[in-house]
Scaffold this motif. Structure first.
Motif, mmCIF file in Angstrom:
data_model
loop_
_atom_site.group_PDB
_atom_site.id
_atom_site.type_symbol
_atom_site.label_atom_id
_atom_site.label_comp_id
_atom_site.label_asym_id
_atom_site.label_seq_id
_atom_site.Cartn_x
_atom_site.Cartn_y
_atom_site.Cartn_z
ATOM 1 N N TYR A 152 0.830 -1.204 0.000
ATOM 2 C CA TYR A 152 0.000 0.000 0.000
ATOM 3 C C TYR A 152 0.868 1.258 0.000
ATOM 4 C CZ TYR A 152 -2.915 3.726 1.940
ATOM 5 O OH TYR A 152 -3.550 4.929 2.171
ATOM 6 N N VAL A 153 1.837 1.319 0.890
ATOM 7 C CA VAL A 153 2.706 2.492 0.964
ATOM 8 C C VAL A 153 3.523 2.637 -0.319
ATOM 9 C CG1 VAL A 153 4.627 3.570 2.202
ATOM 10 C CG2 VAL A 153 2.832 2.395 3.482
ATOM 11 N N ALA A 154 4.059 1.519 -0.804
ATOM 12 C CA ALA A 154 4.850 1.566 -2.043
ATOM 13 C C ALA A 154 4.011 2.071 -3.204
ATOM 14 C CB ALA A 154 5.409 0.174 -2.350
ATOM 15 N N ALA A 155 2.742 1.654 -3.264
ATOM 16 C CA ALA A 155 1.865 2.100 -4.340
ATOM 17 C C ALA A 155 1.636 3.607 -4.280
ATOM 18 C CB ALA A 155 0.529 1.359 -4.264
ATOM 19 N N CYS A 156 1.595 4.159 -3.069
ATOM 20 C CA CYS A 156 1.414 5.604 -2.911
ATOM 21 C C CYS A 156 2.614 6.388 -3.442
ATOM 22 C CB CYS A 156 1.208 5.946 -1.431
ATOM 23 S SG CYS A 156 -0.335 5.330 -0.721
ATOM 24 N N LEU A 157 3.790 5.756 -3.433
ATOM 25 C CA LEU A 157 5.023 6.470 -3.772
ATOM 26 C C LEU A 157 5.525 6.239 -5.190
ATOM 27 C CD1 LEU A 157 7.006 5.773 -0.474
ATOM 28 C CD2 LEU A 157 5.904 7.915 -1.122
ATOM 29 N N CYS A 158 5.049 5.200 -5.850
ATOM 30 C CA CYS A 158 5.604 4.831 -7.153
ATOM 31 C C CYS A 158 5.584 5.979 -8.151
ATOM 32 C CB CYS A 158 4.854 3.632 -7.725
ATOM 33 S SG CYS A 158 5.361 2.045 -7.031
ATOM 34 N N ALA A 159 4.427 6.618 -8.296
ATOM 35 C CA ALA A 159 4.290 7.660 -9.326
ATOM 36 C C ALA A 159 5.253 8.828 -9.113
ATOM 37 C CB ALA A 159 2.846 8.149 -9.390
ATOM 38 N N PRO A 160 5.283 9.475 -7.924
ATOM 39 C CA PRO A 160 6.188 10.614 -7.758
ATOM 40 C C PRO A 160 7.665 10.238 -7.866
ATOM 41 C CG PRO A 160 5.145 10.044 -5.663
ATOM 42 C CD PRO A 160 4.418 9.304 -6.729
ATOM 43 N N VAL A 161 8.020 9.058 -7.383
ATOM 44 C CA VAL A 161 9.431 8.644 -7.449
ATOM 45 C C VAL A 161 9.848 8.382 -8.888
ATOM 46 C CG1 VAL A 161 11.091 6.869 -6.777
ATOM 47 C CG2 VAL A 161 9.430 7.699 -5.108
ATOM 48 N N VAL A 188 7.859 -4.195 -4.817
ATOM 49 C CA VAL A 188 7.081 -4.399 -3.592
ATOM 50 C C VAL A 188 5.596 -4.501 -3.921
ATOM 51 C CG1 VAL A 188 6.364 -3.373 -1.397
ATOM 52 C CG2 VAL A 188 8.760 -3.286 -2.085
ATOM 53 N N VAL A 189 5.117 -3.587 -4.759
ATOM 54 C CA VAL A 189 3.704 -3.601 -5.152
ATOM 55 C C VAL A 189 3.370 -4.889 -5.906
ATOM 56 C CG1 VAL A 189 1.924 -2.463 -6.529
ATOM 57 C CG2 VAL A 189 3.555 -1.086 -5.233
ATOM 58 N N ALA A 190 4.212 -5.240 -6.871
ATOM 59 C CA ALA A 190 3.973 -6.444 -7.674
ATOM 60 C C ALA A 190 3.964 -7.693 -6.802
ATOM 61 C CB ALA A 190 5.045 -6.562 -8.762
#
Length: 246
Positions: A152-161, A188-190
């Motif tokens: 969940y946290v990784a999914a929140c960060l993928c786009a901006p990173v 992590v998301v995958a």
């Protein structure tokens, strides 16, 4: 030594090394949050290794409390790095999803259910990764939660990173670090999704530990870039915004 074990050992060794590299700065009060997260990553990686897990769990009573420590430490890592990365990459919306009302509710639910399923499980003897108890429904639910919150946290960060990695206005090292960090977050998301729907075999160990290596190397590359920028300031001031994860 199998490939999976080699990757686990590499992830542990790199996390310890990078934590030690951060220690002098942390003692001076510089970005202690990232240092703490590196220490926690090293702790979780160490507890994933049989020899260390068995010893630590023995100290804790031999009933797999070490696995609960591993899970909760991993949650803490993602909270700290999530907040730091969201601020550094200018993603206020991601920060709200991590520690805003929704994010805190998700975290509380994840922690509460993780402890709940752990207590309900019958875990009388030390077992690395709880492999001896993987057929218990409560252990399966416990393991799923351990993947879902980081996902969940990784999914929140993928786009901006990943957007930062593609931003040509940033220094090459910043972009490289962001790219490595982003790749780790994508893994992590995958993993959190695929592990629920397909049998990954050897990739069950390879994917998450490869993700750890990418994240820790990415953070370290960005830190090196920040150190170089401090010694020889760049006229591209946009790169300075990444100091929170540097």
């Amino acid at each position: 030594m199998t490939v999976a074990l080699a990757v686990q050992v590499a992830a542990f060794g790199l996390s310890v090394l990078f934590a030690l590299l951060r220690l002098p700065g942390a003692l001076r009060g510089q970005n202690r949050g990232v240092f703490v997260s590196m220490v926690l990553i090293a702790l979780t990686m160490g507890l994933s290794l049989g020899g260390i897990y068995t010893v630590v769990d023995g100290w804790l009573g031999g009933r797999n409390l070490a696995n609960l420590v591993l899970r909760l430490s991993l949650y803490a890592v993602f909270v700290i790095l999530g907040v730091k990365a969201a601020a550094a990459f200018g993603a206020g919306w991601a920060r709200k999803l991590i520690i805003g009302p929704i994010g805190l509710a998700v975290l509380a639910l994840a922690v509460g259910l993780t402890v709940y399923f752990f207590v309900l499980s019958d875990l009388p003897v030390t077992s690395v990764g709880l492999q001896a108890y993987e057929k218990q429904v409560t252990v399966q639910s416990y393991a799923s939660l351990g993947r879902m919150y980081p996902g969940y946290v990784a999914a929140c960060l993928c786009a901006p990173v990943l957007m930062a990695a593609a931003n040509s206005r940033l220094r090459v090292l910043h972009r490289t670090g962001a790219g490595l960090l982003g790749a780790g977050l994508v893994l992590v998301v995958a993993f959190s999704f695929l592990q629920e729907v397909v049998y990954l075999g050897v990739f069950t160990a390879l994917v998450p530990f490869t993700a750890v290596i990418l994240v820790t190397v990415g953070l370290t590359v960005m830190w090196v870039s920040h150190l170089r920028q401090r010694r020889r300031p760049s006229q591209n001031l946009l790169a300075e915004s990444y100091r929170n994860v540097s």
